[in-house]
Design an enzyme around this catalytic site. Structure first.
Site, PDB file in Angstrom:
ATOM      1  N   GLU A  17      -0.053  -0.227  15.709  1.00  0.00           N
ATOM      2  CA  GLU A  17      -0.314   0.197  14.369  1.00  0.00           C
ATOM      3  C   GLU A  17      -0.394   1.129  14.114  1.00  0.00           C
ATOM      4  O   GLU A  17      -0.841   2.238  14.681  1.00  0.00           O
ATOM      5  CB  GLU A  17      -1.028  -0.359  14.078  1.00  0.00           C
ATOM      6  CG  GLU A  17      -0.897  -2.149  13.543  1.00  0.00           C
ATOM      7  CD  GLU A  17      -0.324  -1.564  11.842  1.00  0.00           C
ATOM      8  OE1 GLU A  17       0.564  -0.666  11.488  1.00  0.00           O
ATOM      9  OE2 GLU A  17       0.167  -2.778  11.356  1.00  0.00           O
ATOM     10  N   ASN A 145      -1.919  -4.528   4.804  1.00  0.00           N
ATOM     11  CA  ASN A 145      -1.586  -3.886   5.582  1.00  0.00           C
ATOM     12  C   ASN A 145      -1.723  -2.936   5.021  1.00  0.00           C
ATOM     13  O   ASN A 145      -1.784  -1.947   4.193  1.00  0.00           O
ATOM     14  CB  ASN A 145      -0.610  -4.662   5.786  1.00  0.00           C
ATOM     15  CG  ASN A 145      -0.347  -5.007   7.449  1.00  0.00           C
ATOM     16  OD1 ASN A 145      -0.460  -4.489   8.640  1.00  0.00           O
ATOM     17  ND2 ASN A 145       0.236  -6.847   8.260  1.00  0.00           N
ATOM     18  N   ASP A 196       4.741  -5.193   6.593  1.00  0.00           N
ATOM     19  CA  ASP A 196       3.740  -5.292   7.789  1.00  0.00           C
ATOM     20  C   ASP A 196       3.354  -3.405   6.870  1.00  0.00           C
ATOM     21  O   ASP A 196       3.135  -3.347   5.259  1.00  0.00           O
ATOM     22  CB  ASP A 196       4.035  -5.453   8.976  1.00  0.00           C
ATOM     23  CG  ASP A 196       2.641  -5.096   9.783  1.00  0.00           C
ATOM     24  OD1 ASP A 196       1.675  -4.364   9.356  1.00  0.00           O
ATOM     25  OD2 ASP A 196       2.574  -5.835  10.598  1.00  0.00           O
TER      26      ASP A 196
END
Length: 285
Positions: A17, A145, A196
């Protein structure tokens, strides 16, 4: 315009991420949330580092004075350039962890959280100032997110993944954290994946990674879909421009929960010369 991708770092991140370009160090910073690791990658020489954080880490961003600010399971912490750690905001909540985060143009950290069980409304979005002052902006999100700002700083984009929406706020107003007027900017249709992490380019276009959608999308400032980039990995998680001229688009990915992951799932990908990113702001604390 056809964009090509290639592997930048072959890895097996369970939940990669938060790619972020660190211009002072000339490297990309990204995390593997569930493996509690912060990774760096220098594209000029291929040098990589990995640092263990001791607990799940949702994001790591450069600090103005060197080191990193990290969004951890139990709050927001600081690492010095030498690796010494201290808490800036210690706020543990049983069953909750950190997720994506972003640094605003004013140097504050916007830190998201979510429940491990992804309970609806169990997460938050909080603005954390340089001195650790925390302002609750949203207190009933599910999977907090992507967060990003328009080139002029007047708009803030945000994704609560299960809503399938990218929302937009007016920045600089009187609402909590200085944002107000939340409204839908773009909606990802069923079957195309889940929005996302995101980034905003120099043209004001919003790029978003589609979890379970094996693609990136770019939306124009008026919310029109104008580009789809297919990827080999089913679960791209976030994207950010990097490199000395901010023209290469880096994409993190996840392999956790997949029965038959692609060999590159969990790797860091790069799309060379994909556009032109905005210079990032380091955390002011």
């Amino acid at each position: 315009m056809s964009l090509r991708w290639e592997p930048a770092v072959r890895a097996h991140a369970e939940l990669g991420e938060g790619p972020t370009w660190d211009p002072a160090a000339g490297r990309l910073v990204w995390v593997d949330i569930l493996s509690a690791r912060v990774h760096t990658y220098d594209p000029s020489n291929g040098r990589r580092t990995v640092m263990a954080t001791g607990q799940h880490v949702g994001a790591a961003k450069p600090r103005a004075g060197g080191g990193l600010v990290v969004n951890l399971r139990d709050g927001v912490g600081l690492y010095t350039a030498g690796g010494a750690f201290s808490w800036l905001l210690h706020d543990p909540v049983p069953g909750r962890r950190a997720n994506d985060a972003a640094v605003a143009p004013d140097g504050a950290l916007w830190a998201g959280t979510m429940r491990y069980d992804e309970e609806t409304g169990g997460g938050t979005l909080t603005r954390v100032a340089a001195d650790g002052t925390a302002t609750a902006v949203l207190d009933a999100v599910t999977v907090s997110n992507g967060t990003g700002w328009s080139p002029d700083g007047r708009l803030m984009y945000y994704t609560d993944t299960p809503t399938r929406r990218i929302d937009v706020f007016d920045a600089g107003g009187a609402g909590p954290g200085g944002v107000s007027g939340r409204r839908p900017f773009a909606v990802v249709e069923p079957g195309a994946g889940w929005p996302d992490g995101l980034t905003v380019d120099a043209e004001g276009c919003v790029w978003v990674a589609l979890w379970d959608g094996a693609a990136l999308r770019r939306y124009t400032p008026d919310g029109r879909l104008d580009r789809v980039v297919d990827l080999p990995v089913r679960r791209p998680t976030a994207c950010a421009f990097g490199g000395p001229d901010l023209r290469d688009l880096y994409v993190t990915s996840a392999r956790g929960g997949l029965d038959a992951p692609h060999p590159l799932s969990g790797s860091l990908l790069v799309l060379p010369d994909a556009g032109h990113g905005l210079p990032g702001t380091p955390f002011a604390g």
